[in-house]
Design a protein around this motif. Structure first.
Motif, PDB file in Angstrom:
ATOM      1  N   TRP A  68       0.864  -1.201   0.000  1.00  0.00           N
ATOM      2  CA  TRP A  68       0.000   0.000   0.000  1.00  0.00           C
ATOM      3  C   TRP A  68       0.890   1.237   0.000  1.00  0.00           C
ATOM      4  O   TRP A  68       1.659   1.457   0.940  1.00  0.00           O
ATOM      5  CB  TRP A  68      -0.887   0.005   1.243  1.00  0.00           C
ATOM      6  N   PRO A  69       0.796   2.096  -1.028  1.00  0.00           N
ATOM      7  CA  PRO A  69       1.703   3.252  -1.093  1.00  0.00           C
ATOM      8  C   PRO A  69       1.384   4.271   0.002  1.00  0.00           C
ATOM      9  O   PRO A  69       0.213   4.469   0.332  1.00  0.00           O
ATOM     10  CB  PRO A  69       1.412   3.862  -2.471  1.00  0.00           C
ATOM     11  N   GLU A  70       2.421   4.908   0.527  1.00  0.00           N
ATOM     12  CA  GLU A  70       2.211   5.890   1.590  1.00  0.00           C
ATOM     13  C   GLU A  70       1.347   7.053   1.127  1.00  0.00           C
ATOM     14  O   GLU A  70       0.629   7.669   1.907  1.00  0.00           O
ATOM     15  CB  GLU A  70       3.564   6.416   2.077  1.00  0.00           C
ATOM     16  N   SER A  71       1.448   7.340  -0.200  1.00  0.00           N
ATOM     17  CA  SER A  71       0.707   8.489  -0.737  1.00  0.00           C
ATOM     18  C   SER A  71      -0.796   8.219  -0.882  1.00  0.00           C
ATOM     19  O   SER A  71      -1.576   9.138  -1.131  1.00  0.00           O
ATOM     20  CB  SER A  71       1.269   8.835  -2.120  1.00  0.00           C
ATOM     21  N   LEU A  72      -1.199   6.972  -0.762  1.00  0.00           N
ATOM     22  CA  LEU A  72      -2.604   6.621  -1.013  1.00  0.00           C
ATOM     23  C   LEU A  72      -3.401   6.682   0.295  1.00  0.00           C
ATOM     24  O   LEU A  72      -3.029   6.036   1.279  1.00  0.00           O
ATOM     25  CB  LEU A  72      -2.675   5.201  -1.599  1.00  0.00           C
ATOM     26  N   GLY A  81     -13.264   1.498   0.179  1.00  0.00           N
ATOM     27  CA  GLY A  81     -13.971   1.868  -1.044  1.00  0.00           C
ATOM     28  C   GLY A  81     -13.387   1.187  -2.266  1.00  0.00           C
ATOM     29  O   GLY A  81     -13.489  -0.028  -2.440  1.00  0.00           O
ATOM     30  N   THR A  82     -12.710   1.991  -3.086  1.00  0.00           N
ATOM     31  CA  THR A  82     -12.236   1.479  -4.377  1.00  0.00           C
ATOM     32  C   THR A  82     -11.271   0.310  -4.210  1.00  0.00           C
ATOM     33  O   THR A  82     -11.275  -0.626  -5.013  1.00  0.00           O
ATOM     34  CB  THR A  82     -11.565   2.631  -5.160  1.00  0.00           C
ATOM     35  N   VAL A  83     -10.426   0.366  -3.178  1.00  0.00           N
ATOM     36  CA  VAL A  83      -9.480  -0.745  -2.953  1.00  0.00           C
ATOM     37  C   VAL A  83      -9.952  -1.527  -1.721  1.00  0.00           C
ATOM     38  O   VAL A  83      -9.177  -1.859  -0.828  1.00  0.00           O
ATOM     39  CB  VAL A  83      -8.032  -0.230  -2.799  1.00  0.00           C
ATOM     40  N   GLY A  84     -11.219  -1.784  -1.681  1.00  0.00           N
ATOM     41  CA  GLY A  84     -11.824  -2.518  -0.570  1.00  0.00           C
ATOM     42  C   GLY A  84     -13.080  -3.218  -1.053  1.00  0.00           C
ATOM     43  O   GLY A  84     -13.232  -3.478  -2.256  1.00  0.00           O
ATOM     44  N   GLU A 108      -7.145 -11.074  -2.326  1.00  0.00           N
ATOM     45  CA  GLU A 108      -5.831 -10.477  -2.594  1.00  0.00           C
ATOM     46  C   GLU A 108      -5.672 -10.176  -4.086  1.00  0.00           C
ATOM     47  O   GLU A 108      -5.174  -9.112  -4.469  1.00  0.00           O
ATOM     48  CB  GLU A 108      -4.730 -11.433  -2.094  1.00  0.00           C
ATOM     49  N   GLU A 109      -6.111 -11.126  -4.930  1.00  0.00           N
ATOM     50  CA  GLU A 109      -6.050 -10.897  -6.395  1.00  0.00           C
ATOM     51  C   GLU A 109      -6.806  -9.622  -6.774  1.00  0.00           C
ATOM     52  O   GLU A 109      -6.284  -8.754  -7.497  1.00  0.00           O
ATOM     53  CB  GLU A 109      -6.688 -12.094  -7.129  1.00  0.00           C
ATOM     54  N   LEU A 152      -6.978  -3.793  -8.313  1.00  0.00           N
ATOM     55  CA  LEU A 152      -7.558  -2.461  -8.093  1.00  0.00           C
ATOM     56  C   LEU A 152      -6.482  -1.455  -7.701  1.00  0.00           C
ATOM     57  O   LEU A 152      -6.442  -0.320  -8.187  1.00  0.00           O
ATOM     58  CB  LEU A 152      -8.647  -2.538  -7.017  1.00  0.00           C
ATOM     59  N   LEU A 153      -5.594  -1.885  -6.805  1.00  0.00           N
ATOM     60  CA  LEU A 153      -4.508  -1.005  -6.345  1.00  0.00           C
ATOM     61  C   LEU A 153      -3.639  -0.564  -7.530  1.00  0.00           C
ATOM     62  O   LEU A 153      -3.270   0.612  -7.657  1.00  0.00           O
ATOM     63  CB  LEU A 153      -3.674  -1.764  -5.300  1.00  0.00           C
ATOM     64  N   LYS A 154      -3.342  -1.504  -8.413  1.00  0.00           N
ATOM     65  CA  LYS A 154      -2.504  -1.201  -9.585  1.00  0.00           C
ATOM     66  C   LYS A 154      -3.209  -0.169 -10.486  1.00  0.00           C
ATOM     67  O   LYS A 154      -2.590   0.823 -10.882  1.00  0.00           O
ATOM     68  CB  LYS A 154      -2.244  -2.505 -10.349  1.00  0.00           C
ATOM     69  N   TRP A 155      -4.493  -0.396 -10.775  1.00  0.00           N
ATOM     70  CA  TRP A 155      -5.205   0.542 -11.651  1.00  0.00           C
ATOM     71  C   TRP A 155      -5.312   1.927 -11.009  1.00  0.00           C
ATOM     72  O   TRP A 155      -5.209   2.937 -11.694  1.00  0.00           O
ATOM     73  CB  TRP A 155      -6.599   0.010 -11.989  1.00  0.00           C
ATOM     74  N   VAL A 156      -5.513   1.956  -9.699  1.00  0.00           N
ATOM     75  CA  VAL A 156      -5.595   3.263  -9.013  1.00  0.00           C
ATOM     76  C   VAL A 156      -4.247   3.976  -9.116  1.00  0.00           C
ATOM     77  O   VAL A 156      -4.172   5.161  -9.458  1.00  0.00           O
ATOM     78  CB  VAL A 156      -6.027   3.084  -7.536  1.00  0.00           C
ATOM     79  N   MET A 157      -3.160   3.257  -8.865  1.00  0.00           N
ATOM     80  CA  MET A 157      -1.835   3.880  -8.888  1.00  0.00           C
ATOM     81  C   MET A 157      -1.446   4.311 -10.302  1.00  0.00           C
ATOM     82  O   MET A 157      -0.727   5.285 -10.483  1.00  0.00           O
ATOM     83  CB  MET A 157      -0.773   2.940  -8.296  1.00  0.00           C
ATOM     84  N   GLU A 158      -1.943   3.599 -11.309  1.00  0.00           N
ATOM     85  CA  GLU A 158      -1.670   3.983 -12.705  1.00  0.00           C
ATOM     86  C   GLU A 158      -2.569   5.121 -13.178  1.00  0.00           C
ATOM     87  O   GLU A 158      -2.441   5.587 -14.311  1.00  0.00           O
ATOM     88  CB  GLU A 158      -1.888   2.770 -13.632  1.00  0.00           C
ATOM     89  N   GLY A 159      -3.527   5.501 -12.338  1.00  0.00           N
ATOM     90  CA  GLY A 159      -4.458   6.574 -12.713  1.00  0.00           C
ATOM     91  C   GLY A 159      -5.564   6.092 -13.641  1.00  0.00           C
ATOM     92  O   GLY A 159      -6.315   6.905 -14.192  1.00  0.00           O
ATOM     93  N   LYS A 160      -5.678   4.765 -13.810  1.00  0.00           N
ATOM     94  CA  LYS A 160      -6.714   4.242 -14.722  1.00  0.00           C
ATOM     95  C   LYS A 160      -8.066   4.153 -14.029  1.00  0.00           C
ATOM     96  O   LYS A 160      -9.100   4.096 -14.694  1.00  0.00           O
ATOM     97  CB  LYS A 160      -6.306   2.857 -15.236  1.00  0.00           C
TER      98      LYS A 160
END
Ligand SMILES: NC(=O)C1=CN([C@@H]2O[C@H](COP(=O)(O)OP(=O)(O)OC[C@H]3O[C@@H](n4cnc5c(N)ncnc54)[C@H](OP(=O)(O)O)[C@@H]3O)[C@@H](O)[C@H]2O)C=CC1
Ligand SMILES: CCCCCCCCC/C=C/C=O
Length: 329
Positions: free
Chosen positions: A110-114, A121-124, A281-282, A287-295
């Protein structure tokens, strides 16, 4: 000594919940035993399921059900360090004690910036509902057209964005012009305000004259009765929620689904996100990847103050939220 605050269900909801249906309690917490930890809620979730589940699972006087992101403030359990964030399902409480078995640490990457609130929500749970509902129930395929209602909410906003990532055309409906503008901003191809269109049937037809391959239904009731007639042959309907019916004291009557189901050879499947607990986890990593990529973009409706939990819950049921409704303690 820690005194926790907690919201209890004072009176079972009759129709729409009222603030007088809730009771604020104080609970004195004991000292920690070996293996235990003390946690404080940082963000609490208010979700539609709390309305129907309160009737099914709770008695008057029980603490309201729900999940929180909580921080470890004291630990006698080596698996949890002070300061760590977890997701817990301990209801509407400011503080609680746990032996750690019922806690889920945030993903280790989990990135510190998130913001940690996104774990509600989105990653839950709501993000996972969108992910598994689209992939496993709608079985969406590139080039298809996906319809989603309550589209500017926690689940719906992720449904639309994942369907775009999956190469689909996306139509979303929501209950205000601001929400419709938001849907267009985050990439929905078509969006409209279901409260102000003259005819829902016509609006759905205009948005996709060829009909819909997938319908991710968060609302049920009249909306679903109209939308089912706009499905393409062999279309799939994911029955995720029925929020338009949660506050009904008297069950709504038809129209009924059988005729379009038969003649269009549709598949309609109700589901609970918990069905895919073993793949949590999958889903979270995707979701975490898409959020971090801005998608996948996230919006939260943050209500400040634990004392405002009932108001935040009622507001969400009334449609006052854009994105995920959370309460910051
Ligand atoms: N099956 C499962 O496992 C899960 C199901 N769900 C379901 O998904 C749905 C969405 O949940 P979630 O994203 O958390 O909530 P939202 O963030 O979408 O908030 C609820 C939204 O529902 C809309 N709404 C309220 N009343 C009505 C109504 N009478 N008719 C149409 N829309 C209405 C409002 O938006 P608007 O302004 O657009 O009307 C409101 O903002 C719910 O039905 C919920 O129960 C959620 C999680 C898991
Ligand atoms: C006390 C925590 C309970 C979490 C339940 C999450 C399951 C949500 C299923 C939702 C169904 C309809 O909204």
């Amino acid at each position: 000594m820690v005194i926790a605050k907690a919201w209890a269900l004072k009176k079972h909801f009759d129709g729409f919940p009222k603030t007088s249906d809730f009771d604020l309690k104080k609970i004195e917490l004991p000292n920690l035993k070996d293996g235990e930890l003390l946690l404080e809620s940082v963000f609490l979730s208010v979700d539609p399921y709390m309305r129907p589940y309160s009737r099914r699972d709770m008695k008057e006087g029980d603490i309201m059900i729900g999940t929180q992101v909580a921080r470890v403030v004291e630990s006698k359990n080596p698996a949890f360090t002070v300061g760590a964030f977890v997701v817990a399902g301990r209801g509407w409480r400011t503080h609680f004690i746990s032996d750690g078995k019922d806690l889920q640490l945030l993903p280790s990457n989990w990135p510190e910036s998130l913001p940690v609130s996104l774990a509600l929500g989105t990653v839950g749970m709501p993000g996972l509902t969108a992910y598994f509902g689209l992939l496993e129930v709608c079985k969406m395929k590139p080039g298809e057209t996906v319809l989603v209602n309550a589209a500017a909410g926690a689940v719906g906003s992720v449904v639309g964005q994942l369907a775009k990532i999956g190469g689909c055309k996306v139509v979303g409906c929501a209950g205000s012009d601001d929400k419709v503008a938001y849907l267009k901003k985050i990439g929905f191809d078509e969006a409209f305000n279901y409260k102000t269109v003259k005819s829902l049937d016509e609006a759905l037809h205009k948005a996709s004259p060829d009909g819909y391959d997938c319908f991710f239904d968060n609302v049920g009731g009249e909306f679903a009765s109209v939308a089912i007639n706009q499905m393409k042959k062999y279309g799939r309907i994911a029955v995720c929620g029925a929020i338009s019916q949660y506050n009904d004291s008297v069950p709504q009557k038809g129209p009924y689904v059988q005729l379009p189901m038969i003649f269009k050879e549709l598949r309609m499947e109700g589901f609970l996100v918990t069905q895919w607990n073993s793949r949590r986890e999958e889903g979270l990593q995707a979701l975490l990847k898409w959020v971090m990529e801005g998608k996948v973009k996230c919006h939260e409706q943050v209500t400040e103050g634990f004392e405002n939990m009932p108001m935040a819950f009622i507001g969400m049921l009334k449609g006052e939220n854009l994105g995920k409704a959370v309460v910051k303690v």
